[in-house]
Design an enzyme around this catalytic site. Structure first.
Site, mmCIF file in Angstrom:
data_model
loop_
_atom_site.group_PDB
_atom_site.id
_atom_site.type_symbol
_atom_site.label_atom_id
_atom_site.label_comp_id
_atom_site.label_asym_id
_atom_site.label_seq_id
_atom_site.Cartn_x
_atom_site.Cartn_y
_atom_site.Cartn_z
ATOM 1 N N HIS A 64 0.708 -1.050 0.561
ATOM 2 C CA HIS A 64 -0.064 -0.406 0.346
ATOM 3 C C HIS A 64 1.252 1.698 -0.568
ATOM 4 C CE1 HIS A 64 0.985 -0.572 4.268
ATOM 5 N NE2 HIS A 64 0.028 0.280 4.497
ATOM 6 N N HIS A 66 1.187 4.012 2.030
ATOM 7 C CA HIS A 66 1.728 4.819 3.274
ATOM 8 C C HIS A 66 3.257 5.094 3.087
ATOM 9 C CE1 HIS A 66 -2.392 3.481 5.863
ATOM 10 N NE2 HIS A 66 -2.284 5.295 5.070
ATOM 11 N N ASP A 68 5.523 4.823 5.432
ATOM 12 C CA ASP A 68 6.173 3.528 6.197
ATOM 13 C C ASP A 68 6.865 2.433 5.199
ATOM 14 O OD1 ASP A 68 3.914 3.201 6.367
ATOM 15 O OD2 ASP A 68 4.723 1.782 8.314
ATOM 16 N N HIS A 69 5.707 2.437 3.840
ATOM 17 C CA HIS A 69 6.099 1.102 2.981
ATOM 18 C C HIS A 69 6.584 1.773 1.267
ATOM 19 C CE1 HIS A 69 3.904 -1.327 5.590
ATOM 20 N NE2 HIS A 69 3.309 -0.742 6.162
ATOM 21 N N ASP A 212 -0.066 -4.217 5.927
ATOM 22 C CA ASP A 212 -0.873 -3.400 7.367
ATOM 23 C C ASP A 212 -2.520 -3.731 6.804
ATOM 24 O OD1 ASP A 212 1.111 -2.487 7.538
ATOM 25 O OD2 ASP A 212 0.342 -0.532 7.670
HETATM 26 ZN ZN ZN Z 1 2.701 0.261 8.553
HETATM 27 ZN ZN ZN Z 2 -0.083 1.943 6.103
#
Ligand code: ZN
Ligand code: ZN
Length: 305
Positions: A64, A66, A68-69, A212
């Site tokens: 996804h 976001h 942090d990914h 997540d």
């Molecule tokens: Zn995450």
């Molecule tokens: Zn996430």
């Protein structure tokens, strides 16, 4: 196959855990490959501490969008180019991944010297080749998010050539047909069924890499009977409601899924930065009460599948 954890923290990096990324080293004698799952900021730095170079990557799967990914992706793509790599690269991810990559490269005056393909995935089959397939399952998170199930095809059993020769059946084109399980008629009129001379098929390895997610309907199918389940456990059991309200899972929920799905092993990752080393061990202990074959991911841990 082996899976190398490059980042195991949720949201922000800590001194001991970078944000999410995993390398899957396919280690096949003729169809080797190196796949990256998620690419949090600093992923290329983490790779410097391993034996693997971004130039060897041939596929990147993003769960996804976001940060942090994802925020490590533009830097990694550019470094791969600057190092003179020309091997093609394919990126798979949710809708918007193409715009993100193209925009960051364009605005920063960057480019890639190698063929780059970007594919926006929808639930279902993403990749299939002669050895394995990857299927995307929709998860429950505030933005479109996928889990990827990687399955090697079953290997047909070996043909018992010695037994066939003992029956006076000569090696040659007939053997190929028997190996495919077919029934053949010999020149002398005898009928031979290949299935009678085949060892049982060897089942291919199965792996589920979750993005997540809060517990969701697709989880059970995605994780069904896998050799290795990689699942987030962002928060402890006592904070389950908070975890779920933000589209995340608790330790208990990750472990219960592994048990319900008949997974052989569970690795929990994507721990909240609120947990120090001791906190991580408590998280692991919580999981083990529901599923004993659980391990806690650490940066640079290698798991063999
Ligand atoms: Zn995450
Ligand atoms: Zn996430």
């Amino acid at each position: 196959m082996e899976l190398i954890f490059l980042g195991t923290s949720a949201g922000v990096p800590t001194r001991t855990r970078n944000v999410t990324a995993m390398l899957l080293n396919l280690q096949h004698p003729t169809r080797a490959g190196l796949w990256l799952f998620d690419c949090g900021e600093g992923t290329q730095h983490q790779m410097l501490h391993t034996a693997f170079h971004p130039g060897k990557l041939d596929k990147i799967f993003i769960t996804h969008l976001h940060g942090d990914h994802l925020f490590g992706l533009p830097g990694l793509l550019c470094s791969r180019s600057m190092a003179g790599n020309v091997q093609p690269l394919q990126i798979y991810g949710p809708k918007g991944i193409r715009e993100f990559v193209e925009t960051t490269l364009r605005l920063s005056g960057s480019w890639t010297d190698y063929p780059l393909t970007i594919e926006e995935v929808t639930p279902g089959l993403v990749v299939v080749d002669g050895l394995r397939k990857v299927t995307a399952y929709p998860l429950s998170h505030p933005v479109e998010c996928y889990g990827y199930r990687i399955e090697e095809h079953d290997k047909p059993g070996a043909l018992n050539a010695a037994a066939l020769k003992a029956q006076g059946i000569p090696a040659g084109p007939l053997f190929q047909q028997l190996k495919e399980g077919k029934t053949v008629t010999l020149p002398d009129g005898r009928i031979v069924n290949g299935a009678d001379y085949l060892a049982p098929a060897e089942s291919g390895k199965k792996l589920a890499i979750f993005g997540d997610t809060a517990p969701c309907p697709a989880s059970l199918e995605l994780a069904q009977n896998v050799d290795l389940l990689v699942h987030e456990a962002t928060l402890e059991q006592a904070m389950e409601e908070k975890a779920n309200s933000r589209g995340h899972s608790s330790t208990r929920q990750a472990a219960q899924l592994a048990a319900d799905a008949g997974a052989k092993k569970l690795v929990i990752t994507h721990l909240s930065s609120r947990y120090d080393e001791q906190g991580g061990l408590s998280m692991l202990a919580e999981c083990k009460t529901y599923f004993s074959q659980t391990t806690l991911a650490e940066d640079f841990a290698v798991v063999h599948i």
